[in-house]
Structures are given as C-alpha cells and as structure tokens.
Design a protein around this motif. Structure first.
Motif, mmCIF file in Angstrom:
data_model
loop_
_atom_site.group_PDB
_atom_site.id
_atom_site.type_symbol
_atom_site.label_atom_id
_atom_site.label_comp_id
_atom_site.label_asym_id
_atom_site.label_seq_id
_atom_site.Cartn_x
_atom_site.Cartn_y
_atom_site.Cartn_z
ATOM 1 N N ALA A 59 1.097 -1.070 0.015
ATOM 2 C CA ALA A 59 -0.116 -0.008 -0.087
ATOM 3 C C ALA A 59 0.496 1.378 -0.129
ATOM 4 C CB ALA A 59 -1.094 0.503 1.657
ATOM 5 N N TRP A 60 1.681 1.424 0.641
ATOM 6 C CA TRP A 60 2.577 2.485 1.406
ATOM 7 C C TRP A 60 3.454 2.419 -0.585
ATOM 8 C CZ3 TRP A 60 8.601 2.183 0.692
ATOM 9 C CH2 TRP A 60 8.809 3.520 0.796
ATOM 10 N N ILE A 61 3.827 2.101 -0.900
ATOM 11 C CA ILE A 61 4.812 2.009 -2.446
ATOM 12 C C ILE A 61 3.474 2.613 -3.537
ATOM 13 C CG2 ILE A 61 4.983 -0.199 -3.718
ATOM 14 C CD1 ILE A 61 8.209 0.832 -4.403
ATOM 15 N N THR A 62 2.800 2.136 -3.739
ATOM 16 C CA THR A 62 1.145 2.231 -4.598
ATOM 17 C C THR A 62 1.034 4.053 -4.280
ATOM 18 O OG1 THR A 62 -0.113 1.203 -3.249
ATOM 19 C CG2 THR A 62 0.807 0.026 -4.885
ATOM 20 N N LEU A 63 1.043 4.961 -2.885
ATOM 21 C CA LEU A 63 0.464 5.623 -2.657
ATOM 22 C C LEU A 63 1.655 6.573 -2.568
ATOM 23 C CD1 LEU A 63 -0.852 4.864 0.673
ATOM 24 C CD2 LEU A 63 -2.097 6.161 -1.170
ATOM 25 N N ARG A 64 2.931 6.651 -3.372
ATOM 26 C CA ARG A 64 4.397 6.552 -2.786
ATOM 27 C C ARG A 64 4.092 7.132 -5.151
ATOM 28 N NH1 ARG A 64 8.592 7.996 -0.278
ATOM 29 N NH2 ARG A 64 9.544 7.882 -2.024
ATOM 30 N N GLY A 65 2.873 6.303 -6.279
ATOM 31 C CA GLY A 65 2.741 6.427 -6.756
ATOM 32 C C GLY A 65 3.515 5.403 -7.651
ATOM 33 N N THR A 66 3.655 3.923 -7.248
ATOM 34 C CA THR A 66 4.508 2.988 -8.068
ATOM 35 C C THR A 66 3.961 2.084 -7.901
ATOM 36 O OG1 THR A 66 6.630 3.385 -7.697
ATOM 37 C CG2 THR A 66 6.711 1.552 -8.439
ATOM 38 N N PRO A 67 3.118 1.812 -8.852
ATOM 39 C CA PRO A 67 2.141 0.727 -8.597
ATOM 40 C C PRO A 67 2.951 -0.756 -8.682
ATOM 41 C CG PRO A 67 1.834 1.535 -10.897
ATOM 42 C CD PRO A 67 2.537 2.190 -10.090
ATOM 43 N N LEU A 68 2.028 -1.937 -8.251
ATOM 44 C CA LEU A 68 2.696 -3.275 -7.978
ATOM 45 C C LEU A 68 1.873 -4.232 -8.810
ATOM 46 C CD1 LEU A 68 2.036 -5.076 -5.721
ATOM 47 C CD2 LEU A 68 3.302 -2.564 -4.727
ATOM 48 N N THR A 69 2.962 -5.205 -9.151
ATOM 49 C CA THR A 69 2.270 -6.802 -9.386
ATOM 50 C C THR A 69 2.565 -8.049 -8.573
ATOM 51 O OG1 THR A 69 1.843 -6.270 -11.629
ATOM 52 C CG2 THR A 69 1.465 -8.614 -11.286
ATOM 53 N N THR A 70 1.843 -9.005 -7.953
ATOM 54 C CA THR A 70 2.365 -9.890 -7.141
ATOM 55 C C THR A 70 2.028 -10.705 -6.880
ATOM 56 O OG1 THR A 70 2.506 -10.319 -4.422
ATOM 57 C CG2 THR A 70 0.487 -8.497 -5.320
ATOM 58 N N VAL A 71 2.171 -11.423 -6.058
ATOM 59 C CA VAL A 71 1.347 -13.432 -6.624
ATOM 60 C C VAL A 71 0.800 -14.019 -5.457
ATOM 61 C CG1 VAL A 71 1.886 -15.443 -7.157
ATOM 62 C CG2 VAL A 71 2.703 -13.868 -8.834
ATOM 63 N N ALA A 72 -0.255 -14.690 -5.317
ATOM 64 C CA ALA A 72 -0.716 -14.640 -3.737
ATOM 65 C C ALA A 72 -1.391 -16.046 -4.119
ATOM 66 C CB ALA A 72 -2.449 -14.127 -4.058
ATOM 67 N N GLU A 73 -0.988 -16.569 -3.140
ATOM 68 C CA GLU A 73 -1.444 -18.612 -3.249
ATOM 69 C C GLU A 73 -2.613 -18.714 -3.383
ATOM 70 O OE1 GLU A 73 -0.319 -22.238 -0.428
ATOM 71 O OE2 GLU A 73 0.785 -20.171 0.350
ATOM 72 N N ARG A 74 -3.155 -19.874 -3.705
ATOM 73 C CA ARG A 74 -4.245 -20.010 -3.568
ATOM 74 C C ARG A 74 -5.000 -20.630 -2.176
ATOM 75 N NH1 ARG A 74 -8.218 -19.576 -7.517
ATOM 76 N NH2 ARG A 74 -6.789 -19.118 -9.140
ATOM 77 N N LEU A 75 -5.982 -19.812 -2.109
ATOM 78 C CA LEU A 75 -6.154 -20.228 -0.477
ATOM 79 C C LEU A 75 -7.287 -20.930 -0.891
ATOM 80 C CD1 LEU A 75 -5.915 -17.190 1.663
ATOM 81 C CD2 LEU A 75 -4.315 -18.579 1.424
ATOM 82 N N ARG A 76 -7.640 -21.980 0.873
ATOM 83 C CA ARG A 76 -8.824 -22.896 0.864
ATOM 84 C C ARG A 76 -10.016 -21.881 1.628
ATOM 85 N NH1 ARG A 76 -7.320 -27.945 1.763
ATOM 86 N NH2 ARG A 76 -7.878 -27.375 3.237
ATOM 87 N N PRO A 77 -11.219 -22.015 2.020
ATOM 88 C CA PRO A 77 -12.156 -21.804 0.721
ATOM 89 C C PRO A 77 -12.485 -21.102 -0.692
ATOM 90 C CG PRO A 77 -13.090 -21.200 2.016
ATOM 91 C CD PRO A 77 -12.039 -21.187 2.505
ATOM 92 N N GLU A 78 -11.891 -20.626 -1.656
ATOM 93 C CA GLU A 78 -12.514 -20.812 -2.798
ATOM 94 C C GLU A 78 -13.202 -18.413 -2.335
ATOM 95 O OE1 GLU A 78 -10.959 -18.330 -7.027
ATOM 96 O OE2 GLU A 78 -10.095 -20.635 -5.926
ATOM 97 N N SER A 79 -14.026 -18.908 -1.497
ATOM 98 C CA SER A 79 -13.697 -17.368 -1.365
ATOM 99 C C SER A 79 -13.684 -16.613 -0.184
ATOM 100 C CB SER A 79 -15.506 -17.592 -0.440
ATOM 101 O OG SER A 79 -15.414 -17.856 0.950
#
Length: 310
Positions: free
Chosen positions: A136-156
């Motif tokens: 959140a901090w770096i996006t507020l400084r003006g640099t958008p980012l892409t990341t990867v999330a481990e898929r959790l269970r349940p899907e919701s």
C-alpha cells in the motif's frame, strides 16, 4: 495459508470477514489489545503454527540458546504476527497520511529510479513485518505493483484476499489455477518497466533452489531470480520490520547476475545471495519473521532433531 475443509472452512472465512468488516471501526487501543491477547493465547497453548515457528527460530538462535530464550522470542514473534493481521485488517481505515508518515525507509529511491527509467524491478521479500502495508505504501508513493498470492481454501476466502489487496492498489495474480500463465504475465510487467513484488523465503513449488540458511539446507523459490534474469529486471531484496509505532522498510542493493555460467547456475547463485541477505535481516529483526511453516529441508523430511515432538 490453507484452512481446513468443511465447517472449518466456513469458520475461517467468517473470522476473516468479521475482521475486515469490524476492525476498522473498533478504537485502536482495544483492537490492538485483543490481537495481543489472541497472540498470547496461541503462544501459551502452542496452537496453529507456533511449534513450527519455534523450530525455525531455533536455527536462528543456535543450539546453545535456552528453552526460555526460545519461548520468549516465539512469544514476541506471535505478537508481531498478530500485529501484522490487525494492521492489515485496519489498513483501509488508516488513511494516506498515516501510512506515508509512519514509514521509515532506506533505498527506495533507487528502486523508484529504475522504474521511472523503464527498467523493471523484482522486489523479493521474506515473510517479515507487514508486506500488505509495504505494498500500500509504495502504491501511495506512485509506483503500482504486481504480486502473486497463494491460492487459499475456500475459494471465497482467496477471492476476498485478492479483492482486499487490489483495493490497496495492487495487481494480484494467483500462484496456481489462474486463467492466464502467471509467470508470463509477470515477465510482461517487468519488460514494460513495472514493479513485481514476491515473497521469496519459502518454496511452494517443490522446484526451488537449495540454499544455506542459518547453517542448514533450505529451499527457496527460483522464480524471483529467474524472472530478473529473463527480463533484465533488477533483483532487489526488501526487508520489513516493526519499529515501535513505525514501519521499517529497507530496499537492498541489486543482486546482479553472475557474468558467467548457464541459466540454471546463475539463477542458483542469485537465489543463494538472496538467502544471505534475508538471513542477515531476519537475524536483525527475528521477532518480525513470520515463518510459521516449514522452510528447512530437515523439517520437510521429518529428520530434524525433535521434529514432530510435542
């Protein structure tokens, strides 16, 4: 993080949804008190990942540390871990100025200069401090980012985590099961000069690189180094910690590819250097290393001293 099936799934989902819905409206002092009590309860009864946390911290402290020292550090570690959850739930209500003003950083200007010049950056992080806040901090400084999330269970629950991080300004891709090829999307973002942030101190693919970590073999993901090598992006370790009411962030110097060797050898060398940087930063802030899962090879094989012991 993976939840149990059935009723456990529903309870886990309900708990997270309650946290996101309510914590931002509860006054901060009692909210923090509650999460500290949750941490102490889990620590006292050695619930959840506390036993594995202590097994990991034992490597850091060394064989001569007493059980009392280990238990004191694991208690501080659980309080830090629950602080991460409390502050993550509360992030949407914190406000821009607080997030920016209470962050103390070093090295971020180099990372931002790479992105501004059109060179991608792979920011590789251990499970330290609060990585949601850092995003959140770096996006507020003006640099958008892409990341990867481990898929959790349940899907919701997984979908809610993705929506939460996207609300903070991040692009979130699934580690597995996505509509597109995640590695290909990450490479395109880097070649376009973007920032990709990856947690990099625990291998989830069974295809990681064996490294020396606190004197023992461990496996870490090859992805960060491989992506940097394939795209020409800068591989930059980032460490996070808590500093009283502040958040600490350090962007380390780029890990450059070795000048010689085949692709595999260069990826391995870069990953080993990444592990060395992580080791130093975790030793500096051991209570803020939130590693409640297996990371050492001996634990994976069940051959560590006391592995599985009560």
């Amino acid at each position: 993080m993976k939840g149990p099936r059935g009723a456990g799934d529903r309870a886990t989902t309900a708990a997270y949804l309650l946290g996101w819905a309510l914590i931002r409206y509860v006054p901060e002092r009692p909210g923090r008190w509650v999460f500290t009590r949750i941490a102490d309860h889990a620590w006292r009864n050695r619930l959840g990942g506390v036993r594995q946390l202590e097994a990991n911290l034992r490597r850091l402290l060394g064989p001569d540390a007493s059980q009392a020292e280990l238990r004191a550090l694991s208690r501080a570690g659980m309080r830090s871990y629950m602080r991460y959850w409390y502050e993550s739930f509360r992030l949407p209500a914190m406000g821009r100025e607080r997030i920016l003003d209470r962050t103390r950083s070093t090295g971020i200007e180099v990372l931002e200069a790479h992105v501004a010049a059109g060179r991608g950056v792979v920011a590789a992080l251990p499970h330290m401090g609060n990585w949601d806040h850092a995003g959140a901090w770096i996006t507020l400084r003006g640099t958008p980012l892409t990341t990867v999330a481990e898929r959790l269970r349940p899907e919701s629950l997984f979908e809610r985590f993705v929506a939460f991080r996207e609300s903070l300004g991040m692009e979130v891709l699934p580690l597995t099961g996505g509509a597109g090829h995640t590695a290909g999307v990450l490479a395109r973002r880097l070649r376009a000069g973007g920032l990709v942030c990856l947690l990099a101190d625990r291998d989830l693919t069974s295809q990681g690189v064996e490294v020396a970590f606190f004197g023992e073999p461990a496996r870490m993901p090859a992805g960060p180094a491989a992506l940097a090598l394939a795209t020409g992006a800068a591989l930059m370790p980032v460490s996070l910690w808590f500093d009283g009411p502040y958040w600490g962030i350090r962007v380390h110097e780029e890990i450059e590819p070795p000048p010689r060797g085949d692709r595999s050898a260069r990826v391995h060398a870069m990953t080993r250097e990444l592990a060395r940087v992580f080791e130093g930063e975790i030793a500096e802030h051991p209570e803020d290393w939130h590693m409640l899962q297996r990371v050492f090879t001996a634990d994976e094989a069940g051959t560590a001293p006391g592995a599985g012991a009560g």
